[in-house]
Scaffold this motif. Structure first.
Motif, PDB file in Angstrom:
ATOM      1  N   TYR A   2      47.593  47.515  38.891  1.00 50.20           N
ATOM      2  CA  TYR A   2      46.211  47.919  39.128  1.00 50.20           C
ATOM      3  C   TYR A   2      45.309  47.555  37.952  1.00 50.20           C
ATOM      4  O   TYR A   2      44.129  47.269  38.140  1.00 50.20           O
ATOM      5  CB  TYR A   2      46.133  49.415  39.443  1.00 50.20           C
ATOM      6  N   TRP A   3      45.870  47.571  36.737  1.00 48.59           N
ATOM      7  CA  TRP A   3      45.086  47.172  35.571  1.00 48.59           C
ATOM      8  C   TRP A   3      44.780  45.686  35.618  1.00 48.59           C
ATOM      9  O   TRP A   3      43.694  45.257  35.217  1.00 48.59           O
ATOM     10  CB  TRP A   3      45.816  47.565  34.288  1.00 48.59           C
ATOM     11  N   LEU A   4      45.722  44.898  36.097  1.00 49.97           N
ATOM     12  CA  LEU A   4      45.468  43.462  36.261  1.00 49.97           C
ATOM     13  C   LEU A   4      44.346  43.235  37.267  1.00 49.97           C
ATOM     14  O   LEU A   4      43.463  42.403  37.054  1.00 49.97           O
ATOM     15  CB  LEU A   4      46.742  42.738  36.713  1.00 49.97           C
ATOM     16  N   PHE A   5      44.345  44.003  38.353  1.00 51.34           N
ATOM     17  CA  PHE A   5      43.270  43.897  39.342  1.00 51.34           C
ATOM     18  C   PHE A   5      41.923  44.254  38.721  1.00 51.34           C
ATOM     19  O   PHE A   5      40.907  43.630  39.019  1.00 51.34           O
ATOM     20  CB  PHE A   5      43.545  44.798  40.549  1.00 51.34           C
ATOM     21  N   LEU A   6      41.918  45.249  37.854  1.00 54.72           N
ATOM     22  CA  LEU A   6      40.669  45.645  37.201  1.00 54.72           C
ATOM     23  C   LEU A   6      40.166  44.551  36.260  1.00 54.72           C
ATOM     24  O   LEU A   6      38.970  44.254  36.224  1.00 54.72           O
ATOM     25  CB  LEU A   6      40.867  46.961  36.441  1.00 54.72           C
ATOM     26  N   ILE A   7      41.065  43.943  35.526  1.00 59.88           N
ATOM     27  CA  ILE A   7      40.680  42.834  34.638  1.00 59.88           C
ATOM     28  C   ILE A   7      40.145  41.667  35.462  1.00 59.88           C
ATOM     29  O   ILE A   7      39.115  41.072  35.114  1.00 59.88           O
ATOM     30  CB  ILE A   7      41.859  42.412  33.741  1.00 59.88           C
ATOM     31  N   LEU A   8      40.828  41.348  36.556  1.00 63.17           N
ATOM     32  CA  LEU A   8      40.340  40.280  37.434  1.00 63.17           C
ATOM     33  C   LEU A   8      38.956  40.603  37.983  1.00 63.17           C
ATOM     34  O   LEU A   8      38.086  39.722  38.063  1.00 63.17           O
ATOM     35  CB  LEU A   8      41.309  40.050  38.595  1.00 63.17           C
TER      36      LEU A   8
END
Length: 104
Positions: A2-8
């Motif tokens: 989910y953190w990767l999605f937020l960065i994206l």
């Protein structure tokens, strides 16, 4: 994940804002299409990330990535003025983003 999605989501927001500048008031088709595409992707990834990340943290980080990324790319791509005060303030935003991540 989910953190990767937020960065994206933040990266796509920056891409959207850069293309918004390039649209010249939505008078240029290609950057307008990229603006719409990037912002849709940004909101999609933000919405997915908020499944697990609290909105108070997720939205703050998303906004911070967009703000700091837009300022930095504005200075480098569009030759906007660079000065120490602006860089210190952007560093403050980045510090706050990292701090928000660390408290979760």
């Amino acid at each position: 994940m989910y953190w990767l999605f937020l960065i994206l989501a933040g990266v796509f927001e920056v891409g959207g804002i850069i293309n918004l500048k390039l649209t010249e008031g939505f008078s240029k088709l290609k950057p307008t299409i990229f603006f719409i595409l990037f912002m849709c992707l940004s909101f999609f990834f933000l919405s997915v990330s908020l499944i697990e990340i609290p909105i108070s943290i997720g939205y703050g980080i998303w906004t911070g990535i967009g703000a700091s990324g837009s300022v930095l790319l504005g200075m480098f791509l569009f030759k906007e003025p660079k000065n120490a005060k602006k860089l210190v303030l952007v560093a403050g935003i980045i510090f706050c983003i990292v701090s928000l991540k660390l408290i979760t």
